[in-house]
Design an enzyme around this catalytic site. Structure first.
Site, PDB file in Angstrom:
ATOM      1  N   HIS A 144       0.834  -1.204   0.000  1.00  0.00           N
ATOM      2  CA  HIS A 144       0.000   0.000   0.000  1.00  0.00           C
ATOM      3  C   HIS A 144       0.869   1.255   0.000  1.00  0.00           C
ATOM      4  O   HIS A 144       0.688   2.157  -0.829  1.00  0.00           O
ATOM      5  CB  HIS A 144      -0.911  -0.038   1.232  1.00  0.00           C
ATOM      6  CG  HIS A 144      -1.803   1.152   1.377  1.00  0.00           C
ATOM      7  ND1 HIS A 144      -3.138   1.131   1.045  1.00  0.00           N
ATOM      8  CD2 HIS A 144      -1.554   2.421   1.824  1.00  0.00           C
ATOM      9  CE1 HIS A 144      -3.677   2.317   1.264  1.00  0.00           C
ATOM     10  NE2 HIS A 144      -2.728   3.126   1.757  1.00  0.00           N
ATOM     11  N   GLU A 145       1.802   1.313   0.914  1.00  0.00           N
ATOM     12  CA  GLU A 145       2.669   2.500   1.017  1.00  0.00           C
ATOM     13  C   GLU A 145       3.657   2.571  -0.136  1.00  0.00           C
ATOM     14  O   GLU A 145       4.062   3.663  -0.542  1.00  0.00           O
ATOM     15  CB  GLU A 145       3.412   2.485   2.356  1.00  0.00           C
ATOM     16  CG  GLU A 145       2.506   2.506   3.571  1.00  0.00           C
ATOM     17  CD  GLU A 145       1.590   3.721   3.611  1.00  0.00           C
ATOM     18  OE1 GLU A 145       1.981   4.787   3.068  1.00  0.00           O
ATOM     19  OE2 GLU A 145       0.480   3.609   4.149  1.00  0.00           O
ATOM     20  N   HIS A 148       1.959   4.502  -2.794  1.00  0.00           N
ATOM     21  CA  HIS A 148       2.007   5.943  -2.537  1.00  0.00           C
ATOM     22  C   HIS A 148       3.379   6.519  -2.895  1.00  0.00           C
ATOM     23  O   HIS A 148       3.476   7.590  -3.518  1.00  0.00           O
ATOM     24  CB  HIS A 148       1.711   6.224  -1.061  1.00  0.00           C
ATOM     25  CG  HIS A 148       0.277   6.050  -0.682  1.00  0.00           C
ATOM     26  ND1 HIS A 148      -0.759   6.541  -1.423  1.00  0.00           N
ATOM     27  CD2 HIS A 148      -0.294   5.438   0.406  1.00  0.00           C
ATOM     28  CE1 HIS A 148      -1.914   6.248  -0.839  1.00  0.00           C
ATOM     29  NE2 HIS A 148      -1.656   5.570   0.275  1.00  0.00           N
TER      30      HIS A 148
END
Length: 506
Positions: A144-145, A148
């Site tokens: 997920h990160e 980003h």
């Protein structure tokens, strides 16, 4: 209810960690300890340990520079996914809240299964699955990160660092982006950055789902399937694992007349045995007469019929049968294992059909000289089950069929080589299922327009993008986004409250 012993252990562990941290900071080794924390990027607070580093920034830059045109299309697809997921998540939370409130008014047996439930180790998550849970959350959080970080670098936003944390028992990850750079990019660029995390969680769900479906083919060189259900675990001290019970590595092929070629068949056969009337076993009349040791038939205080002397033999069981299809039933006390070795039946007629005994009766009109279907005299929750496996004799189980489900663990995979672990396919399948469940939940919940979640920033960028001309004043756009985020926060909070109430005080 929550296990107080587990809660006490968690308090003790984190209390000790925090106390040691405070002790080192106030001792003569404080400078060395602070230098160690600063050099490694580790920080300790009450109930949380964090690790932060900038060493991965170059790796993020290299990943962001690979196939830039494809990556732009990739992260743009993530924006469209977030649009759909945000609407779907709000509808899902509204439906779940209505369902949860309705369940609070119903009796426990009348409650419906909820789609979203909080995961609490020791309550609805076995402690034995804690490693799956932690590894899945960590992997889903890191990817997920990572989304980003890569999207941010592509949009010319500086990544200050990346970190991993553990809050009590929940691991996770985070990325530190430059606020100044974020404020200077366009609304569409912000959307690509903010939507990248939930988009990667969704893609991870799809990958885990494909891997789970293709598992039998991927493991085909090492494990075979479709032949039997292999026993991979047993609860010691139970009837399933007794002297004549199952052994690790047994290949179970049949449960009474229900064929078994996979784990799913095993579970379906157990349900079938439990929810169908008692099955009988075919036996010749002369064997019944020879081995019958029935005493005077009597009824117990619970209404059960007994025809065996339980004080003298534990291997015999009371059976009942009909001399003809219309006559009253007779009783016989017979050796359970010998009697249950006959074909499974449901009536006397079954014993004369194909697949059962075919007799050339000297007196075909008189059943006593033929073959009968004998039914064990048991209560509604007890069954006499014959479990056939690759050893002789078959296991004869007497008890509640759910004990087979809870006391024996089986797998559809059988290793082709002796050095292969029996439970490896099950570990992989369980991990994939946790990935699908938890990574999907992270995608659904993170896209909700709620304060402190990605959905808050996604919504703000959407308002800027589509309402920028209609509401040129920044404060007006922030007010619209704030009201919607307030609704999402209340909605998510209400779902969590109702779910926790149902889980803890059920």
């Amino acid at each position: 209810m929550i296990q107080l012993s587990a809660v006490a252990v968690l308090f003790a562990v984190w209390g000790t960690v925090y106390a040691v941290d405070m002790l080192l900071l106030s001792s003569g080794y404080s400078r060395r300890y602070e230098h160690f924390l600063h050099h490694t990027g580790v920080s300790v607070s009450l109930g949380q340990i964090r690790w932060y580093t900038a060493c991965l920034n170059r790796t993020f830059v290299r990943l962001a520079g690979w196939q830039p045109h494809w990556q732009k299309a990739w992260f743009s697809a993530g924006v469209w996914f977030a649009y759909i997921a945000m609407v779907g998540s709000i509808a899902l939370l509204v439906g779940t809240l209505v369902q949860g409130v309705g369940n609070l008014r119903r009796a426990p047996e009348e409650r419906t299964q909820q789609i979203l439930v909080p995961v609490m180790p020791g309550v609805n998550l076995p402690w034995s699955h804690m490693l799956y849970f932690a590894a899945t959350l960590l992997l889903a959080g890191v990817l997920h990160e990572l989304g980003h970080a890569i999207a941010a670098i592509r949009e010319q936003v500086r990544v200050n660092g990346f970190g991993i944390f553990c809050f009590i028992i929940y691991p996770g990850a985070f990325v530190d982006l430059s606020t100044e750079h974020l404020d200077s990019v366009s609304a569409m660029q912000k959307l690509r950055i903010f939507c990248a995390g939930v988009w990667h969680n969704f893609v991870l769900v799809l990958l885990a789902l494909v891997l789970l479906m293709c598992m039998p083919y991927l493991l085909l060189p090492l494990y075979s399937t479709g032949q039997a259900a292999m026993v991979t675990g047993l609860v010691e001290g139970t009837a399933v694992s007794g002297p004549r019970g199952l052994l690790l590595g047994d290949h179970v092929t049949r449960m009474d007349d229900c064929p078994i070629s996979s784990k799913e068949d095993w579970e379906q056969c157990i349900v079938g045995v439990l929810h169908t009337p008692h099955r009988g076993f075919c036996q010749f009349a002369d064997r019944i007469e020879r081995f019958n040791t029935a005493v005077k038939v009597r009824k117990t205080e619970h209404g059960m019929v007994e025809c065996c002397n339980t004080n003298t033999s534990l291997s015999e069981l009371c059976f009942h049968y009909h001399h003809s299809n219309l006559s009253s039933q007779s009783y016989a006390c017979l050796p359970a294992r010998t009697t249950a070795s006959g074909p499974v039946c449901r009536s006397n007629h079954d014993c004369l059909t194909a697949g059962h005994h075919r007799l050339k009766l000297t007196r075909p009109n008189l059943w006593p000289y033929g073959v009968f279907c004998l039914f064990p005299v048991l209560d509604n929750n007890t069954r006499l089950v014959r479990v056939t496996h690759n050893r002789e004799p078959p296991m004869l189980f007497l008890g509640n069929p759910w004990e087979l489900y809870y006391h024996a663990k089986v797998s559809s995979y059988m290793p082709r080589y002796d050095f292969l672990p029996l439970e490896l396919p099950e570990y992989l399948e369980t991990f994939c299922k946790y990935l699908i469940s938890l990574s999907g939940a992270l995608a659904v919940l993170n896209v909700v327009p709620c304060h402190a979640l990605d959905g808050q920033w996604i919504l703000s960028a959407i308002v800027d993008l589509y309402l920028g001309k209609l509401l040129p004043n920044r404060r007006d756009r922030d007010a619209v986004a704030g009201l919607i985020s307030l609704f999402g926060t209340v909605l998510l909070g209400a779902n969590i409250f109702v779910a926790l109430w149902s889980l803890i005080f059920r």
